[in-house]
Design a protein around this motif. Structure first.
Motif, short mmCIF file in Angstrom:
data_model
loop_
_atom_site.label_atom_id
_atom_site.label_comp_id
_atom_site.label_asym_id
_atom_site.label_seq_id
_atom_site.Cartn_x
_atom_site.Cartn_y
_atom_site.Cartn_z
N GLY A 39 -16.44 4.51 0.41
CA GLY A 39 -16.58 5.09 1.73
C GLY A 39 -16.27 4.14 2.87
N HIS A 40 -15.92 2.89 2.59
CA HIS A 40 -15.65 1.94 3.66
C HIS A 40 -14.22 1.46 3.55
N PRO A 41 -13.58 1.18 4.69
CA PRO A 41 -12.20 0.73 4.65
C PRO A 41 -12.05 -0.58 3.89
N GLY A 42 -10.84 -0.82 3.37
CA GLY A 42 -10.57 -2.05 2.68
C GLY A 42 -10.52 -3.22 3.64
N GLY A 43 -10.12 -4.37 3.12
CA GLY A 43 -10.12 -5.58 3.90
C GLY A 43 -8.92 -5.70 4.81
N PRO A 44 -8.82 -6.85 5.50
CA PRO A 44 -7.69 -7.07 6.42
C PRO A 44 -6.33 -6.98 5.73
N LEU A 45 -6.25 -7.37 4.45
CA LEU A 45 -4.97 -7.28 3.75
C LEU A 45 -4.51 -5.83 3.65
N ASP A 46 -5.43 -4.92 3.31
CA ASP A 46 -5.07 -3.50 3.22
C ASP A 46 -4.60 -2.97 4.57
N LEU A 50 -0.97 -1.51 5.31
CA LEU A 50 -0.81 -0.17 5.84
C LEU A 50 0.10 -0.19 7.08
N ALA A 51 -0.07 -1.20 7.93
CA ALA A 51 0.81 -1.35 9.09
C ALA A 51 2.26 -1.54 8.64
N LEU A 52 2.46 -2.34 7.59
CA LEU A 52 3.81 -2.52 7.03
C LEU A 52 4.35 -1.21 6.49
N ALA A 53 3.50 -0.43 5.82
CA ALA A 53 3.93 0.85 5.27
C ALA A 53 4.35 1.82 6.37
N VAL A 54 3.55 1.90 7.44
CA VAL A 54 3.88 2.80 8.55
C VAL A 54 5.20 2.37 9.20
N ALA A 55 5.37 1.06 9.42
CA ALA A 55 6.61 0.57 10.01
C ALA A 55 7.81 0.88 9.11
N SER A 56 7.60 0.79 7.80
CA SER A 56 8.70 1.01 6.86
C SER A 56 9.09 2.49 6.77
N VAL A 57 8.09 3.39 6.67
CA VAL A 57 8.44 4.81 6.58
C VAL A 57 8.99 5.33 7.90
N SER A 58 8.76 4.59 8.99
CA SER A 58 9.32 5.00 10.28
C SER A 58 10.84 4.89 10.28
N PHE A 59 11.42 4.13 9.35
CA PHE A 59 12.86 4.05 9.24
C PHE A 59 13.45 5.29 8.58
N SER A 60 12.61 6.13 7.97
CA SER A 60 13.10 7.25 7.19
C SER A 60 13.94 8.22 8.02
N ALA A 61 13.35 8.77 9.10
CA ALA A 61 14.07 9.78 9.88
C ALA A 61 15.36 9.21 10.51
N PRO A 62 15.31 8.02 11.16
CA PRO A 62 16.57 7.50 11.72
C PRO A 62 17.64 7.25 10.66
N LEU A 63 17.25 6.73 9.49
CA LEU A 63 18.24 6.47 8.45
C LEU A 63 18.81 7.77 7.88
N ILE A 64 17.95 8.77 7.69
CA ILE A 64 18.43 10.06 7.19
C ILE A 64 19.38 10.68 8.21
N ALA A 65 19.03 10.56 9.50
CA ALA A 65 19.90 11.12 10.54
C ALA A 65 21.26 10.42 10.57
N MET A 267 3.62 0.83 -0.64
CA MET A 267 2.49 0.19 0.04
C MET A 267 1.39 1.20 0.36
N ILE A 268 1.78 2.46 0.64
CA ILE A 268 0.78 3.51 0.83
C ILE A 268 -0.04 3.68 -0.45
N ASN A 269 0.65 3.71 -1.58
CA ASN A 269 -0.05 3.84 -2.86
C ASN A 269 -0.87 2.60 -3.19
N ARG A 270 -0.48 1.47 -2.62
CA ARG A 270 -1.24 0.23 -2.84
C ARG A 270 -2.57 0.24 -2.06
N VAL A 271 -2.53 0.69 -0.80
CA VAL A 271 -3.71 0.58 0.06
C VAL A 271 -4.64 1.77 -0.02
N VAL A 272 -4.18 2.91 -0.55
CA VAL A 272 -5.02 4.11 -0.56
C VAL A 272 -6.27 3.91 -1.40
#
Length: 330
Positions: A39-46, A50-65, A267-272
């Motif tokens: 029930g509590h969030p993971g540590g600073p590494l997670d 997660l920030a890296l994962a969000v930044a990485s998936v943000s490339f999806s739409a521009p690259l697909i376009a 990375m999403i699957n790593r931190v979830v």
């Protein structure tokens, strides 16, 4: 005679021997696994991953376009290339973990792969059937469906978490807008986008369940493999062209695989496991403003003025979800 000593010829009280402290179970070749309190969030590494994962998936739409290939083919190749990249690692260094998945782990990982294929197979075609704004807004309802799925499993997300999810989704709606049309084709596209959002929620929840006992590599290898097979069959059945692309298109497909798939979804699957599905799925709403920023820097598409307050609203919603998760008893 010292106090407490028994008289000669009589047996004194027998003090039971202290029970040995049980040692934590060890996985083969590993130390005891340390799990964050439930029930509590993971540590600073997670949080950083997660920030890296969000930044990485943000490339999806521009690259697909920017990629001159059919949407379903792009979805297939990003998963198939990821499986190809993971195969040497999975078979040479993680064979024991793959065998240790067991029947239940394999079935759940494959089930997550089915849901991921459904997410891609429903959402990407919806972009060509309804407005991009409507499709994006409906697909990003994922955190709401995640909370409902957790509720069906017996978990009760706090009211503050519900409020945070709603606020975050409203932030995405502010950015994308809602342009519901009444034509049968547009309504079908809206329905597909909604199915894509629900499937993504199931994918995150199942991934969190599998990751309680399975490694990231073992889980993602089975998951992406299942997704690749299903998308391949879908492409073949629909007559989608899987080749004949230019060299630049293949380079963009490779970049999409590295960013959105390997660094993003993996990375999403790593931190979830540590952060939980509610926090993870809500944080992924930041993909929408992240994609807008990347499109502005790379494709020259200036974001609308509403993008900045929308980003602030999404961050407020995410903060509420994280705060609610921290307040839950461990």
């Amino acid at each position: 005679m010292s106090p407490g000593a028994a008289p000669a010829g009589q047996a004194g009280p027998v003090t039971p021997a202290p029970k040995p402290t049980p040692r934590p179970e060890r996985s083969p070749g590993r130390g005891p696994e340390r799990k964050p309190p439930a029930g509590h969030p993971g540590g600073p590494l997670d949080v950083a991953l997660l920030a890296l994962a969000v930044a990485s998936v943000s490339f999806s739409a521009p690259l697909i376009a920017a990629t001159a290939a059919p949407a379903l083919a792009v979805a297939f190749w990003r998963n198939a290339m990821a499986v190809g990249a993971l195969t040497p690692l999975a078979l040479l260094r993680h064979r024991r973990e793959l065998r240790g998945l067991g029947r239940r782990g394999v079935l759940l990982s494959a089930g997550a792969g089915v849901l991921l294929a459904l997410h891609f197979g429903a959402w990407l075609p919806s972009l060509h059937m309804t407005s991009v704004a409507s499709s994006t807004a409906l697909a990003t309802t994922t955190p709401i469906w995640t909370a409902l799925l957790l509720r069906l499993r017996g978990q009760r997300p706090p009211a503050l978490a519900w409020a945070g999810m709603v606020v975050a989704v409203l932030g995405v709606v502010m950015l994308t807008g809602v342009d519901l049309a009444l034509s049968p084709r547009a309504l079908a596209g809206d329905a597909l986008a909604l199915v894509g959002g629900i499937a993504a929620a199931g994918y995150v929840v199942l991934g969190a369940e599998v990751r309680r006992t399975a490694s990231t590599t073992a889980y993602t290898y089975v998951c992406y493999g299942t997704t690749s097979v299903l998308l391949l069959l879908t492409c073949l059945a629909s007559g989608t062209a899987l080749g004949g692309y230019s060299g630049a298109t293949w380079l963009k497909l490779a970049a999409l695989t590295v960013t959105a798939q390997l660094l993003g979804h993996s990375m999403i699957n790593r931190v979830v496991k540590g952060l939980g599905p509610s926090v993870t799925s809500t944080a992924l709403l930041l993909e929408t403003p992240g994609a807008a920023l990347i499109a502005a820097l790379w494709l020259g598409q200036t974001p609308q003025a509403i993008a900045y307050p929308a980003l602030a609203v999404i961050l407020v919603g995410l903060a509420l979800v994280v705060l609610a998760d921290r307040r839950r008893p461990g």
